[in-house]
Design a protein around this motif. Sequence first.
Motif, short mmCIF file in Angstrom:
data_model
loop_
_atom_site.label_atom_id
_atom_site.label_comp_id
_atom_site.label_asym_id
_atom_site.label_seq_id
_atom_site.Cartn_x
_atom_site.Cartn_y
_atom_site.Cartn_z
N ARG A 88 42.59 -0.08 63.69
CA ARG A 88 41.64 0.38 62.66
C ARG A 88 42.26 0.27 61.26
NH1 ARG A 88 38.70 5.70 65.38
NH2 ARG A 88 37.95 4.62 67.26
N TYR A 89 42.80 -0.89 60.99
CA TYR A 89 43.52 -1.13 59.73
C TYR A 89 42.58 -1.07 58.54
CZ TYR A 89 45.77 -3.81 56.03
OH TYR A 89 46.27 -4.22 54.83
N ARG A 90 43.08 -0.47 57.43
CA ARG A 90 42.38 -0.44 56.15
C ARG A 90 43.37 -0.84 55.04
NH1 ARG A 90 39.31 0.38 59.64
NH2 ARG A 90 37.53 1.79 59.74
N PRO A 91 43.00 -1.73 54.13
CA PRO A 91 43.93 -2.18 53.09
C PRO A 91 43.97 -1.25 51.88
CG PRO A 91 41.86 -3.34 52.86
CD PRO A 91 41.71 -2.42 54.05
N ASP A 92 45.10 -1.23 51.17
CA ASP A 92 45.15 -0.57 49.86
C ASP A 92 45.81 -1.54 48.88
OD1 ASP A 92 48.14 0.38 49.16
OD2 ASP A 92 47.84 0.55 51.32
N LEU A 93 45.47 -1.39 47.59
CA LEU A 93 45.82 -2.40 46.59
C LEU A 93 47.32 -2.58 46.43
CD1 LEU A 93 44.87 -4.42 44.51
CD2 LEU A 93 44.66 -2.56 42.84
N ALA A 94 48.09 -1.49 46.34
CA ALA A 94 49.52 -1.60 46.11
C ALA A 94 50.21 -2.36 47.25
CB ALA A 94 50.15 -0.21 45.94
N THR A 95 49.87 -2.00 48.49
CA THR A 95 50.47 -2.66 49.65
C THR A 95 50.10 -4.13 49.69
OG1 THR A 95 50.40 -0.60 50.91
CG2 THR A 95 50.64 -2.65 52.16
#
Length: 245
Positions: A88-95
Amino acid sequence: MLFPVALALIVFATSVLSGVFGMAGGLVLLGALLALMPVAAAIAVHGAVQTVANGARAWFSRAYIDWRSLGYICAGIGIAAALLLALRYRPDLATVCIVIGLTPLLVWIPRRWLALDASRPLHGVLCGIVGGGLNLAVGVAGPSIDIFFIRTAIDRRRIIATKAAAQVVSHLAKVVFYGGLVQAMTGADWWLVLVAAPFAILGTQAGYLLLQRLTDQRFREWTRWIVSVIGIFYLGRGLTLLLGA
C-alpha cells in the motif's frame, strides 16, 4: 491559458531529449509536473504523457526491439507492481526527489564492475523489478534500467527501442497504480494530457532523427553528464524539503 502552452512546449522539448538519450526528458518533465501539482497526480500525469512518448519512440524504432528481453523485463515489472500494491505504498515529495537525485550515480559505476545483461532471463526480470519498481515508486526509472544494458551486445538503436517498449508497459502500470489513488485528478488534468500527447509524439520523432546522427560513444558520454546534472538538481531539492520540514 498560458499553462497548456507551456506544458506543450515542455513536453515537446523533453520528448526530444528522451528521443535522443532514452530517459533524460522524463526526468525533466516529472520535475516540472511536481512543481505544479500533488505528487501522486504528477506521477499519474507523467505516466500518461510518457506512455504516449515512449509508445511513439517504440513504434518509430520497432524494427530494433529485442522482444525476448522485453518479455523478461515485463515479468519483473509485474512483480514490482504486485509488491507495491501489497505494501500500500504512497509517495511523498522529499523522498521522491532524493531517490531520483541518487539514481544518476549508477551511470558512473565502471562497466567492469557489473555483469548485468537484460537479455539473460534472470537479469531481465531483475531489470523489470528494479526499474519498474522505481518508476512506480518515484515516477521515473532513470539509469536503473541502463545498467542492465551495459553488457548487452546491441547498439544504441536497439537499446533505445527495447527500453522504450519496456517503459510503455511500466508507465501504463503507473497510470493504473495511481489512477485509483488520486482524488485530485480532475477532468482538466486529463485534458492537459490530451493537449500534450501530440507534442510528445512530435518531439519523440525529432529526437529519433537526431539519434541517428549520434555515435555510440557520444551517446553514452552525453547520457552520463545530462542525467548527472538533473540528478544534482533533484537531490538538492529533496534535501531542502527534508531539512525544511
